[in-house]
Design a protein around this motif. Structure first.
Motif, PDB file in Angstrom:
ATOM      1  N   TYR A   1       0.858  -1.192   0.000  1.00 24.70           N
ATOM      2  CA  TYR A   1       0.000   0.000   0.000  1.00 24.70           C
ATOM      3  C   TYR A   1       0.887   1.233   0.000  1.00 24.70           C
ATOM      4  O   TYR A   1       2.084   1.157   0.313  1.00 24.70           O
TER       5      TYR A   1
ATOM      6  N   THR B   1       0.754   5.572   1.151  1.00 19.53           N
ATOM      7  CA  THR B   1       0.044   6.608   1.887  1.00 19.53           C
ATOM      8  C   THR B   1       0.228   7.926   1.153  1.00 19.53           C
ATOM      9  O   THR B   1       1.362   8.328   0.876  1.00 19.53           O
TER      10      THR B   1
ATOM     11  N   LYS C   1     -11.432   9.390  -7.409  1.00 18.90           N
ATOM     12  CA  LYS C   1     -11.486   8.876  -6.038  1.00 18.90           C
ATOM     13  C   LYS C   1     -10.900   7.476  -6.082  1.00 18.90           C
ATOM     14  O   LYS C   1     -11.380   6.619  -6.815  1.00 18.90           O
TER      15      LYS C   1
ATOM     16  N   GLY D   1      -9.840   4.608  -3.318  1.00 14.55           N
ATOM     17  CA  GLY D   1      -9.913   4.332  -1.882  1.00 14.55           C
ATOM     18  C   GLY D   1     -10.458   5.563  -1.183  1.00 14.55           C
ATOM     19  O   GLY D   1     -11.444   6.155  -1.616  1.00 14.55           O
ATOM     20  N   ALA D   2      -9.774   6.002  -0.132  1.00 18.24           N
ATOM     21  CA  ALA D   2     -10.200   7.193   0.611  1.00 18.24           C
ATOM     22  C   ALA D   2      -9.603   8.475   0.030  1.00 18.24           C
ATOM     23  O   ALA D   2      -9.911   9.568   0.487  1.00 18.24           O
ATOM     24  N   THR D   3      -8.759   8.346  -0.987  1.00 20.62           N
ATOM     25  CA  THR D   3      -8.049   9.508  -1.512  1.00 20.62           C
ATOM     26  C   THR D   3      -8.822  10.186  -2.638  1.00 20.62           C
ATOM     27  O   THR D   3      -9.717   9.602  -3.251  1.00 20.62           O
TER      28      THR D   3
ATOM     29  N   GLN E   1      -7.019  14.943  -1.329  1.00 23.50           N
ATOM     30  CA  GLN E   1      -7.403  14.308  -0.054  1.00 23.50           C
ATOM     31  C   GLN E   1      -6.534  13.082   0.131  1.00 23.50           C
ATOM     32  O   GLN E   1      -6.456  12.233  -0.744  1.00 23.50           O
TER      33      GLN E   1
ATOM     34  N   GLY F   1      -4.773   9.657   2.241  1.00 26.41           N
ATOM     35  CA  GLY F   1      -5.231   8.345   2.695  1.00 26.41           C
ATOM     36  C   GLY F   1      -4.345   7.271   2.114  1.00 26.41           C
ATOM     37  O   GLY F   1      -3.268   7.564   1.584  1.00 26.41           O
ATOM     38  N   GLN F   2      -4.798   6.048   2.187  1.00 26.51           N
ATOM     39  CA  GLN F   2      -4.022   4.931   1.654  1.00 26.51           C
ATOM     40  C   GLN F   2      -4.660   4.390   0.379  1.00 26.51           C
ATOM     41  O   GLN F   2      -5.876   4.437   0.209  1.00 26.51           O
TER      42      GLN F   2
ATOM     43  N   ASP G   1      -8.318  -1.529  -4.822  1.00 25.18           N
ATOM     44  CA  ASP G   1      -9.179  -0.365  -4.582  1.00 25.18           C
ATOM     45  C   ASP G   1      -9.868   0.062  -5.873  1.00 25.18           C
ATOM     46  O   ASP G   1      -9.304  -0.060  -6.964  1.00 25.18           O
TER      47      ASP G   1
END
Length: 144
Positions: free
Chosen positions: A23, A25, A89, A91-93, A130, A132-133, A138
């Protein structure tokens, strides 16, 4: 239907292949933590489709994710058709596309082996909005 992440890769220095990792970050206005290309500029994260890598494999090259110095290898999303300013988008990014393709100032080993390279024409670059990982598997979703 959204695309997906095939692999995520990093390198310690610019100008070398990236190595797949479990992963990565991402930090806003920085890029991928511990990657040579991170920094406050417009090419914080590079993306290349597995479909582009397969084109080079069909030319007889033994290449895979990270060999074109891309951070994120995707599948199922036509990266080169995305307009500058598009948001992805993953994952969370949240990433914003800042550049399609790039100029190669020096011919890399891939170019010398195959007479061509896909990254200058089919790779894209983005900045991190934004953090995140991101990891393999994903979803990659076009937001705007």
């Amino acid at each position: 239907m959204p695309g997906r992440v095939v692999a995520v890769c990093v390198s310690e220095r610019k100008g070398e292949k990236k190595v797949p990792v479990d992963y990565v970050t991402l930090r806003p206005d920085h890029g991928i933590v511990d990657d040579a290309h991170a920094g406050n500029w417009h090419r914080q994260v590079s993306l290349l489709a597995i479909e582009s890598i397969r084109k080079m494999q069909k030319l007889g090259l033994s290449v895979d994710s990270g060999d074109f110095a891309e951070n994120v290898t995707t599948a199922g999303i036509d990266l080169v058709t995305l307009p500058i300013g598009s948001q992805l988008k993953i994952g969370a990014t949240l990433l914003e596309v800042t550049q399609i393709g790039k100029e190669c100032h020096t011919r890399c080993a891939i170019y010398h082996q195959a007479g061509d390279c896909v990254m200058p024409k089919e790779g894209i670059f983005a900045k991190v909005l934004q953090g995140g990982q991101i990891k393999s598997g994903d979803e990659v979703e076009l937001v705007t």
